[in-house]
Design a protein around this motif. Structure first.
Motif, PDB file in Angstrom:
ATOM      1  N   ILE A  56       0.838  -1.200   0.000  1.00 28.40           N
ATOM      2  CA  ILE A  56       0.000   0.000   0.000  1.00 28.40           C
ATOM      3  C   ILE A  56       0.872   1.249   0.000  1.00 28.40           C
ATOM      4  CG2 ILE A  56      -1.683   1.323   1.334  1.00 28.40           C
ATOM      5  CD1 ILE A  56      -2.795  -1.144  -0.179  1.00 28.40           C
ATOM      6  N   ASP A  57       1.952   1.227   0.752  1.00 31.78           N
ATOM      7  CA  ASP A  57       2.897   2.349   0.738  1.00 31.78           C
ATOM      8  C   ASP A  57       3.457   2.556  -0.664  1.00 31.78           C
ATOM      9  OD1 ASP A  57       2.546   2.783   3.425  1.00 31.78           O
ATOM     10  OD2 ASP A  57       4.389   1.749   4.046  1.00 31.78           O
ATOM     11  N   LYS A  61       3.132   5.947  -2.900  1.00 31.62           N
ATOM     12  CA  LYS A  61       4.341   6.642  -3.329  1.00 31.62           C
ATOM     13  C   LYS A  61       4.431   6.736  -4.850  1.00 31.62           C
ATOM     14  CE  LYS A  61       9.401   6.311  -3.088  1.00 31.62           C
ATOM     15  NZ  LYS A  61      10.553   5.534  -2.541  1.00 31.62           N
ATOM     16  N   THR A  62       4.057   5.665  -5.533  1.00 33.41           N
ATOM     17  CA  THR A  62       4.256   5.602  -6.974  1.00 33.41           C
ATOM     18  C   THR A  62       3.123   6.259  -7.752  1.00 33.41           C
ATOM     19  OG1 THR A  62       5.412   3.493  -6.648  1.00 33.41           O
ATOM     20  CG2 THR A  62       4.755   4.045  -8.899  1.00 33.41           C
ATOM     21  N   TYR A  63       1.895   6.096  -7.288  1.00 34.32           N
ATOM     22  CA  TYR A  63       0.743   6.537  -8.078  1.00 34.32           C
ATOM     23  C   TYR A  63      -0.173   7.545  -7.384  1.00 34.32           C
ATOM     24  CZ  TYR A  63       2.078   2.211 -10.436  1.00 34.32           C
ATOM     25  OH  TYR A  63       2.779   1.216 -11.065  1.00 34.32           O
ATOM     26  N   GLY A  64      -0.009   7.742  -6.068  1.00 29.47           N
ATOM     27  CA  GLY A  64      -0.944   8.594  -5.343  1.00 29.47           C
ATOM     28  C   GLY A  64      -1.030  10.011  -5.872  1.00 29.47           C
ATOM     29  N   GLU A  65       0.100  10.630  -6.116  1.00 29.43           N
ATOM     30  CA  GLU A  65       0.108  12.003  -6.618  1.00 29.43           C
ATOM     31  C   GLU A  65      -0.473  12.074  -8.018  1.00 29.43           C
ATOM     32  OE1 GLU A  65       0.632  16.060  -6.499  1.00 29.43           O
ATOM     33  OE2 GLU A  65       1.015  14.651  -4.851  1.00 29.43           O
ATOM     34  N   ARG A  66      -0.108  11.135  -8.852  1.00 30.34           N
ATOM     35  CA  ARG A  66      -0.563  11.140 -10.243  1.00 30.34           C
ATOM     36  C   ARG A  66      -2.070  10.956 -10.354  1.00 30.34           C
ATOM     37  NH1 ARG A  66       1.057   6.182 -13.976  1.00 30.34           N
ATOM     38  NH2 ARG A  66      -0.959   5.394 -13.211  1.00 30.34           N
ATOM     39  N   GLU A  67      -2.615  10.023  -9.581  1.00 26.99           N
ATOM     40  CA  GLU A  67      -4.035   9.703  -9.678  1.00 26.99           C
ATOM     41  C   GLU A  67      -4.869  10.379  -8.596  1.00 26.99           C
ATOM     42  OE1 GLU A  67      -5.135   8.264 -12.225  1.00 26.99           O
ATOM     43  OE2 GLU A  67      -3.196   7.623 -13.041  1.00 26.99           O
ATOM     44  N   LYS A  68      -4.243  11.181  -7.754  1.00 23.28           N
ATOM     45  CA  LYS A  68      -4.939  11.960  -6.731  1.00 23.28           C
ATOM     46  C   LYS A  68      -5.710  11.075  -5.755  1.00 23.28           C
ATOM     47  CE  LYS A  68      -3.471  15.795  -8.485  1.00 23.28           C
ATOM     48  NZ  LYS A  68      -2.376  16.532  -7.801  1.00 23.28           N
ATOM     49  N   ALA A  70      -5.227   8.854  -1.766  1.00 17.51           N
ATOM     50  CA  ALA A  70      -4.439   8.539  -0.573  1.00 17.51           C
ATOM     51  C   ALA A  70      -5.044   7.307   0.067  1.00 17.51           C
ATOM     52  CB  ALA A  70      -4.448   9.709   0.408  1.00 17.51           C
ATOM     53  N   LEU A  71      -4.252   6.251   0.177  1.00 19.39           N
ATOM     54  CA  LEU A  71      -4.686   5.019   0.818  1.00 19.39           C
ATOM     55  C   LEU A  71      -4.297   5.062   2.285  1.00 19.39           C
ATOM     56  CD1 LEU A  71      -3.520   2.456  -1.908  1.00 19.39           C
ATOM     57  CD2 LEU A  71      -5.793   3.458  -1.625  1.00 19.39           C
ATOM     58  N   LYS A  72      -5.277   4.883   3.165  1.00 17.33           N
ATOM     59  CA  LYS A  72      -5.046   4.879   4.602  1.00 17.33           C
ATOM     60  C   LYS A  72      -5.053   3.428   5.077  1.00 17.33           C
ATOM     61  CE  LYS A  72      -5.244   9.405   4.829  1.00 17.33           C
ATOM     62  NZ  LYS A  72      -4.067  10.235   5.156  1.00 17.33           N
ATOM     63  N   PHE A  73      -3.894   2.948   5.528  1.00 17.28           N
ATOM     64  CA  PHE A  73      -3.753   1.529   5.860  1.00 17.28           C
ATOM     65  C   PHE A  73      -3.859   1.300   7.361  1.00 17.28           C
ATOM     66  CE2 PHE A  73      -1.334  -2.258   6.960  1.00 17.28           C
ATOM     67  CZ  PHE A  73      -1.815  -3.181   6.040  1.00 17.28           C
ATOM     68  N   LEU A 186       8.700  -4.950   0.962  1.00 22.62           N
ATOM     69  CA  LEU A 186       8.580  -4.633  -0.460  1.00 22.62           C
ATOM     70  C   LEU A 186       9.161  -3.245  -0.695  1.00 22.62           C
ATOM     71  CD1 LEU A 186       5.001  -5.933  -1.349  1.00 22.62           C
ATOM     72  CD2 LEU A 186       7.189  -7.060  -1.719  1.00 22.62           C
ATOM     73  N   ASP A 187      10.464  -3.138  -0.573  1.00 23.67           N
ATOM     74  CA  ASP A 187      11.130  -1.873  -0.832  1.00 23.67           C
ATOM     75  C   ASP A 187      12.374  -2.141  -1.671  1.00 23.67           C
ATOM     76  OD1 ASP A 187      12.732  -3.122   1.012  1.00 23.67           O
ATOM     77  OD2 ASP A 187      12.501  -1.620   2.587  1.00 23.67           O
TER      78      ASP A 187
END
Length: 278
Positions: A56-57, A61-68, A70-73, A186-187
């Motif tokens: 989820i992180d 990080k990869t797509y949140g800004e582009r697709e607007k 925010a996933l809250k885990f 997964l980093d």
């Protein structure tokens, strides 16, 4: 009425569950109801503190800004029944109509078979979307690199072996073998392997093909679309189930192998809608 006045009025409207069957079906909360009106907030609950959280992180990080978005885990920190994960998704959200997802596995080794159908029914009633992976979340990771169609009866050994051994799964050679969080993180190279060369599109395509190949025989991954998700108490279990491409009477315990994580990526716009070819 000005746009600002209208937005304030929308935010002040009560957001309780609508039980009138003739009333309009509420969709997920409007963007105006979030503190940052430019972002879509989605709540994701899972068990454990490792792989799913890191994934989820990675999406944020990869797509949140582009697709607007925010996933809250949130997680149960230890292995828990799927019903508990659904409950956590509901508790973690700020309002009943928030978009909520619960991630859990079939995992034949911990005797959760009786709990999974209850969790699915409860999720449907509460407007929670379920990402069930059979046998495990690692199947979703493997689908980024190759298809996997072998029925494993809830056992994870073959999936793990193929994930560690795939030549393009850089960094996964010792996945699951380290101590503490390091074994399933997964980093670094692992995360890079998952997102390079548009592998998320490959994973979605492979997962949709598995829906069409479901042993039930009445399921199909074709033509599933990105559609707004209704709120709680607004659709039948049959309608809720069709969002995954599976038939109402398809036993989730027999969807071997399968994973519904692809649905979240389509809903978020990370991967564009497309008809499955399988």
């Amino acid at each position: 009425m000005s746009r600002g006045q209208q937005d304030r009025q929308n935010r002040n409207q009560p957001r309780g569950r609508r039980r009138d069957p003739d009333a309009a079906r509420p969709l997920r909360r409007p963007v105006q109801s979030y503190e940052d009106e430019s972002y879509r907030v989605v709540y994701v609950a899972a068990e454990g503190e490792k792989t799913e959280r890191h994934y989820i992180d990675l999406l944020n990080k990869t797509y949140g800004e582009r697709e607007k978005f925010a996933l809250k885990f949130s997680s149960t920190k230890t292995k828990s029944r799927p019903t508990k994960i659904v409950e956590l998704a509901i508790r973690s959200a700020s309002a009943p109509d928030d978009e909520k997802w619960a991630f859990f596995d079939r995992d034949a080794q911990d005797n959760r078979d009786a709990d999974i159908p209850r969790a699915m029914r409860g999720a449907a009633e509460a407007g929670v979307q379920v990402a069930l992976s059979h046998p495990s979340f690692e199947l979703w990771l493997l689908l980024h690199f190759q298809q996997f169609t072998s029925q494993e009866g809830g056992q994870n050994n073959a999936v793990m072996r193929m994930l560690r051994g795939h030549r393009d799964a850089k960094g996964f050679e010792d996945y699951g073998r380290g101590s503490g969080d390091s074994g399933k993180r997964l980093d670094g190279q692992r995360s890079e392997s998952l997102v390079e060369k548009e592998r998320e599109k490959t994973a979605v395509r492979n997962a949709r093909k598995l829906v069409s190949a479901c042993p039930h025989g009445g399921c199909s991954g074709r033509g599933l679309q990105h559609t707004p998700i209704p709120g709680p108490d607004t659709e039948s279990y049959a309608d809720w189930t069709r969002r995954s491409g599976h038939a109402e009477n398809c036993d989730p315990l027999k969807r071997d192998p399968s994973t519904d994580v692809w649905r979240l990526l389509v809903q978020l716009g990370i991967v564009e809608d497309e008809a499955a070819t399988g």
